[in-house]
Design an enzyme around this catalytic site. Structure first.
Site, PDB file in Angstrom:
ATOM      1  N   GLU A 154      -1.097   4.323   0.946  1.00 52.20           N
ATOM      2  CA  GLU A 154      -0.003   3.371   1.053  1.00 52.20           C
ATOM      3  C   GLU A 154      -0.143   2.397  -0.111  1.00 52.20           C
ATOM      4  O   GLU A 154      -1.210   1.811  -0.314  1.00 52.20           O
ATOM      5  CB  GLU A 154      -0.069   2.592   2.367  1.00 52.20           C
ATOM      6  CG  GLU A 154       0.274   3.413   3.594  1.00 52.20           C
ATOM      7  CD  GLU A 154       0.163   2.585   4.862  1.00 52.20           C
ATOM      8  OE1 GLU A 154       0.074   1.339   4.765  1.00 52.20           O
ATOM      9  OE2 GLU A 154       0.136   3.180   5.945  1.00 52.20           O
ATOM     10  N   ASP A 188       2.232  -9.378   7.256  1.00 51.97           N
ATOM     11  CA  ASP A 188       0.895  -9.275   6.688  1.00 51.97           C
ATOM     12  C   ASP A 188       0.083 -10.540   6.906  1.00 51.97           C
ATOM     13  O   ASP A 188       0.609 -11.654   6.904  1.00 51.97           O
ATOM     14  CB  ASP A 188       0.987  -8.966   5.191  1.00 51.97           C
ATOM     15  CG  ASP A 188       1.592  -7.601   4.930  1.00 51.97           C
ATOM     16  OD1 ASP A 188       1.059  -6.629   5.495  1.00 51.97           O
ATOM     17  OD2 ASP A 188       2.582  -7.514   4.196  1.00 51.97           O
TER      18      ASP A 188
END
Length: 286
Positions: free
Chosen positions: A57, A68
């Site tokens: 990724e 995040d």
């Protein structure tokens, strides 16, 4: 629901088929494109497969990465400070493809930069660069016409996130246009914080398998080879991101002018850590 073999010449499907034939789970690694600068980031990216990453990724830096945690937020800021853009992220993939034609690359990020780029040109350029899939965390299934369906039509897998709060009524909607694999977010929260219990992950993977024949990758909160091994015993892949990004950040020092400097051996240290994670995953079903 049957999976679709989309993505650049089916790299994702072929990789998971190969892992199944080997009788093991895969390791999915995450890094942020351009962190801490394009050259170091390219070196880490290029070294990931040999270190043991089965799928990669690659984060597209964004100013407001709401899903995040602090580690990946900081990595995005470092990358943006170094001048990273979506176009340069695709150039990184092109560079990677010059030396690796087989390892799947999934771009992970948010819709705003893609929208600004233009969906059609982005998908065309991503496909041409060698991108296999997308994870776009802020587009729910109700917005599939925006990017998901065009991506699948362009031959780029659209990997969907599921969470502990995705209930039985919601699951068919979430799975409807998902392709490549399903990413199970094992905690309710942001990346790099808490870790789910083994019992909870076991139950979640079993539930997902009742809804799809796609591979199930489990991420969020996996920080050590032992934790990766525990996930690899039940899931098709373990995803590690924040721990790798943190290892890279640990190799940075003040360059004297406020800019981050990379200590010698940092790239090798990061790839060595990935090797430890990979060894844990490979030993999980041994």
């Amino acid at each position: 629901m049957k999976s679709a073999d989309v993505g650049a010449d089916g790299r994702i499907a072929r990789r998971f088929a190969a892992l199944k034939a080997e009788g093991r789970a895969g390791l999915v690694t995450f890094i942020t494109a351009g962190d801490p600068d394009p050259a170091v980031s390219q070196a880490v990216l290029n070294g990931l497969p040999a270190a043991g990453a089965d799928l990669i990724e690659l984060g597209m830096p964004f100013t407001d990465p709401m899903a995040d945690g602090p580690a990946i937020q900081a990595s995005s800021l470092r990358a943006l400070k170094a001048g990273m853009t979506v176009r340069k992220t695709l150039e990184m993939v092109r560079g990677f493809r010059k030396q690796d034609a087989d390892t799947p690359i999934i771009l992970m990020g948010y819709y705003n930069p893609i929208y600004a780029y233009g969906v059609e040109p982005f998908l065309a350029d991503a496909r041409a660069a060698g991108v296999d899939g997308l994870i776009v965390v802020d587009l729910p299934p109700e917005e599939d016409e925006e990017l998901c369906i065009p991506a699948v039509k362009a031959g780029v897998s659209f990997v969907r996130l599921t969470t502990p709060t995705t209930d039985e009524a919601r699951m068919p909607t979430v799975m409807r246009n998902t392709s490549g694999f399903v990413y199970y977010v094992s905690i309710a929260g942001i990346t790099g914080t808490a870790s789910a219990s083994n019992t909870a992950v076991d139950a979640a993977v079993a539930r997902l398998k009742r809804h799809t024949d796609l591979p199930v990758a489990v991420g969020f909160g996996i920080k050590t080879p032992d934790q990766a091994a525990e996930v690899a015993r039940v899931a098709d892949a373990a995803v590690v991101g924040s721990a790798i990004v943190t290892r890279l950040a640990d190799g940075l020092a003040d360059g004297g002018d406020g800019a981050d400097a990379v200590r010698p051996g940092t790239v090798e240290d990061v790839l060595g850590f990935v090797g430890e994670l990979a060894a844990g995953v490979r030993a999980a079903r041994g």
